[in-house]
Design an enzyme around this catalytic site. Structure first.
Site, PDB file in Angstrom:
ATOM      1  N   ALA A  14       0.801  -1.235   0.000  1.00 31.98           N
ATOM      2  CA  ALA A  14       0.000   0.000   0.000  1.00 31.98           C
ATOM      3  C   ALA A  14       0.830   1.280   0.000  1.00 31.98           C
ATOM      4  O   ALA A  14       0.315   2.348  -0.314  1.00 31.98           O
ATOM      5  CB  ALA A  14      -0.948  -0.012   1.198  1.00 31.98           C
ATOM      6  N   HIS A 158      10.512   0.897 -19.434  1.00 29.14           N
ATOM      7  CA  HIS A 158       9.921   1.179 -18.128  1.00 29.14           C
ATOM      8  C   HIS A 158      10.795   2.160 -17.348  1.00 29.14           C
ATOM      9  O   HIS A 158      11.958   2.376 -17.685  1.00 29.14           O
ATOM     10  CB  HIS A 158       9.764  -0.109 -17.302  1.00 29.14           C
ATOM     11  CG  HIS A 158       8.597  -0.950 -17.743  1.00 29.14           C
ATOM     12  ND1 HIS A 158       8.669  -1.801 -18.828  1.00 29.14           N
ATOM     13  CD2 HIS A 158       7.329  -1.053 -17.262  1.00 29.14           C
ATOM     14  CE1 HIS A 158       7.490  -2.397 -18.992  1.00 29.14           C
ATOM     15  NE2 HIS A 158       6.665  -1.964 -18.054  1.00 29.14           N
ATOM     16  N   HIS A 159      10.213   2.675 -16.256  1.00 32.29           N
ATOM     17  CA  HIS A 159      10.935   3.588 -15.364  1.00 32.29           C
ATOM     18  C   HIS A 159      12.167   2.899 -14.771  1.00 32.29           C
ATOM     19  O   HIS A 159      12.241   1.657 -14.719  1.00 32.29           O
ATOM     20  CB  HIS A 159      10.007   4.103 -14.258  1.00 32.29           C
ATOM     21  CG  HIS A 159       9.430   2.998 -13.418  1.00 32.29           C
ATOM     22  ND1 HIS A 159      10.043   2.521 -12.293  1.00 32.29           N
ATOM     23  CD2 HIS A 159       8.308   2.254 -13.565  1.00 32.29           C
ATOM     24  CE1 HIS A 159       9.326   1.548 -11.767  1.00 32.29           C
ATOM     25  NE2 HIS A 159       8.265   1.356 -12.525  1.00 32.29           N
ATOM     26  N   LYS A 162      12.132  -0.054 -11.950  1.00 28.18           N
ATOM     27  CA  LYS A 162      11.533  -1.380 -12.123  1.00 28.18           C
ATOM     28  C   LYS A 162      12.597  -2.438 -11.854  1.00 28.18           C
ATOM     29  O   LYS A 162      13.704  -2.371 -12.406  1.00 28.18           O
ATOM     30  CB  LYS A 162      10.971  -1.526 -13.542  1.00 28.18           C
ATOM     31  CG  LYS A 162      10.263  -2.850 -13.747  1.00 28.18           C
ATOM     32  CD  LYS A 162       9.481  -2.869 -15.045  1.00 28.18           C
ATOM     33  CE  LYS A 162       8.838  -4.222 -15.311  1.00 28.18           C
ATOM     34  NZ  LYS A 162       7.889  -4.646 -14.274  1.00 28.18           N
TER      35      LYS A 162
HETATM   36  P1  NAD Z   1       7.083  -0.134  -5.534  1.00 29.28           P
HETATM   37  O1  NAD Z   1       8.465  -0.535  -5.210  1.00 29.28           O
HETATM   38  O2  NAD Z   1       6.768   1.333  -5.624  1.00 29.28           O
HETATM   39  O3  NAD Z   1       6.059  -0.782  -4.483  1.00 29.28           O
HETATM   40  C1  NAD Z   1       6.203  -2.054  -3.929  1.00 29.28           C
HETATM   41  C2  NAD Z   1       5.795  -1.955  -2.472  1.00 29.28           C
HETATM   42  O4  NAD Z   1       5.827  -3.261  -1.907  1.00 29.28           O
HETATM   43  C3  NAD Z   1       6.753  -1.073  -1.646  1.00 29.28           C
HETATM   44  O5  NAD Z   1       6.035  -0.081  -0.944  1.00 29.28           O
HETATM   45  C4  NAD Z   1       7.406  -2.084  -0.722  1.00 29.28           C
HETATM   46  O6  NAD Z   1       7.745  -1.525   0.547  1.00 29.28           O
HETATM   47  C5  NAD Z   1       6.314  -3.123  -0.589  1.00 29.28           C
HETATM   48  N1  NAD Z   1       6.819  -4.393  -0.078  1.00 29.28           N
HETATM   49  C6  NAD Z   1       7.992  -5.021  -0.377  1.00 29.28           C
HETATM   50  N2  NAD Z   1       8.107  -6.153   0.341  1.00 29.28           N
HETATM   51  C7  NAD Z   1       6.992  -6.236   1.099  1.00 29.28           C
HETATM   52  C8  NAD Z   1       6.526  -7.191   2.045  1.00 29.28           C
HETATM   53  N3  NAD Z   1       7.251  -8.286   2.372  1.00 29.28           N
HETATM   54  N4  NAD Z   1       5.336  -6.980   2.644  1.00 29.28           N
HETATM   55  C9  NAD Z   1       4.601  -5.885   2.333  1.00 29.28           C
HETATM   56  N5  NAD Z   1       4.984  -4.941   1.451  1.00 29.28           N
HETATM   57  C10 NAD Z   1       6.167  -5.128   0.832  1.00 29.28           C
HETATM   58  O7  NAD Z   1       6.728  -0.866  -6.905  1.00 29.28           O
HETATM   59  P2  NAD Z   1       5.518  -0.525  -7.903  1.00 29.28           P
HETATM   60  O8  NAD Z   1       6.018   0.309  -9.012  1.00 29.28           O
HETATM   61  O9  NAD Z   1       4.343  -0.087  -7.118  1.00 29.28           O
HETATM   62  O10 NAD Z   1       5.253  -1.965  -8.527  1.00 29.28           O
HETATM   63  C11 NAD Z   1       4.860  -3.058  -7.718  1.00 29.28           C
HETATM   64  C12 NAD Z   1       4.732  -4.316  -8.585  1.00 29.28           C
HETATM   65  O11 NAD Z   1       3.677  -4.134  -9.536  1.00 29.28           O
HETATM   66  C13 NAD Z   1       5.983  -4.619  -9.417  1.00 29.28           C
HETATM   67  O12 NAD Z   1       6.156  -6.007  -9.481  1.00 29.28           O
HETATM   68  C14 NAD Z   1       5.655  -4.055 -10.788  1.00 29.28           C
HETATM   69  O13 NAD Z   1       6.359  -4.681 -11.828  1.00 29.28           O
HETATM   70  C15 NAD Z   1       4.175  -4.364 -10.847  1.00 29.28           C
HETATM   71  N6  NAD Z   1       3.369  -3.552 -11.760  1.00 29.28           N
HETATM   72  C16 NAD Z   1       2.317  -4.194 -12.311  1.00 29.28           C
HETATM   73  C17 NAD Z   1       1.426  -3.513 -13.111  1.00 29.28           C
HETATM   74  C18 NAD Z   1       0.235  -4.247 -13.667  1.00 29.28           C
HETATM   75  O14 NAD Z   1      -0.588  -3.657 -14.385  1.00 29.28           O
HETATM   76  N7  NAD Z   1       0.089  -5.530 -13.335  1.00 29.28           N
HETATM   77  C19 NAD Z   1       1.621  -2.161 -13.387  1.00 29.28           C
HETATM   78  C20 NAD Z   1       2.732  -1.519 -12.814  1.00 29.28           C
HETATM   79  C21 NAD Z   1       3.572  -2.231 -11.974  1.00 29.28           C
END
Ligand code: NAD
Length: 275
Positions: A14, A158-159, A162
């Protein structure tokens, strides 16, 4: 569904970029209620405040297992990262909680094991590497085009933050193209025999092949999530491109998945399965 008539949603990850967007989208959805938020960052802070919508009375908890036990959500949404996501998905399957995950780079055997557990418990796990409708269409059009133009390469951009490469979307697209080629009995032209990467230090310049489709990954500031599928034929090029310029592009798909996952059983891959 709970007796509140709202779908009670717990968001894992979150405090992340996608997680905060999900908090905002679920908060605005008239048929949903946020009952829990989990992250290893921002613990104790209000999830709404972190997401920029003000206090919503949902503090970020650090442990998904106790959060599920305390909040008993109807659906968990996971946007953590590989490793954490596999753990969360497995936990949901064991706890009989339907789960929607958008995390990418997940290990397939772990997903399949969780899927079997979910199936045994009569709940669904929906995993989609891309929730943007335009990206789903881009994959569909690329698969269709590959029946007639089997020579294809993918460039995904991607950014810079990633973590995984190639992207889950690129892997799924390559898989769809390979499947489409098989069904149509269409094969790409074989690569030229012999050494094609002679320049020292230039290994990988032709991309990483998945299902016989070279994928090229770009990571730069300024990008969100973009992909180009280039199909080549004699004297012609077809380019199919999708750009997510804002993370809001993923939210209609995420909300649709939250609404539909409760009708599923076991592991289901890709947003198109519920469209
Ligand atoms: P991000 O790094 O901003 O967010 C990930 C979050 O997960 C962080 O806040 C982190 O602290 C938290 N986290 C890590 N380990 C954890 C744990 N053990 N317990 C609870 N929380 C934990 O990354 P993001 O850009 O938000 O992307 C998240 C994922 O979604 C990535 O795998 C990305 O590739 C994917 N993504 C998917 C889509 C889609 O449409 N499916 C789109 C964009 C990104």
């Amino acid at each position: 569904m709970s007796d509140s008539e709202h779908i009670l949603v717990l968001v894992a990850g979150a405090a992340g970029r996608m997680g905060k967007e999900v908090i905002r989208a679920v908060w605005e959805a008239p048929d949903m209620e946020i009952v829990g938020a989990v992250d290893v960052h921002g613990v104790g802070e209000d999830a709404g405040k972190l997401a920029g919508i003000g206090d919503i009375g949902v503090p970020i908890l650090s442990d998904i297992q106790s959060a599920i036990a305390a909040r008993r959500p109807d659906v968990c949404v996971d946007f953590t990262v590989a490793g954490a996501a596999e753990h969360g998905i497995d936990l949901c399957a064991r706890s009989s909680i339907p789960c929607v995950s958008g995390a990418t780079g997940l290990a397939r055997p772990a997903l399949e094991a969780a899927g079997a557990q979910a199936e045994a418990n009569g709940v669904g796990i929906l995993v989609a590497p891309n929730f943007a409708i335009g990206a789903v269409l881009m994959m569909r059009f690329a698969a269709e085009a590959a029946r007639y133009m089997p020579d294809a390469e993918i460039i995904e951009l991607h950014h810079e933050n990633k973590l995984d490469a190639p992207s889950g979307t690129a892997l799924l697209t390559a898989d769809r193209i390979a499947q489409s080629r098989r069904v149509a009995g269409a094969a790409p032209r074989p690569a030229p025999a012999g050494e094609i990467e002679k320049v020292p230090g230039a290994r990988g310049a032709r991309g990483e092949r998945t299902g016989g489709v070279p994928i090229h990954s770009v990571r730069l500031p300024g990008f969100v999530a973009h992909q180009e599928v280039i199909l080549g034929g004699v004297g012609q090029i077809l380019t199919i491109r999708h750009d997510s310029t804002d993370r809001r592009s993923f939210m209609p798909g995420v909300l649709l998945a939250i609404r539909r996952v409760r009708e599923l059983k076991g592991l289901v891959f890709g947003l198109e399965s519920v469209m």
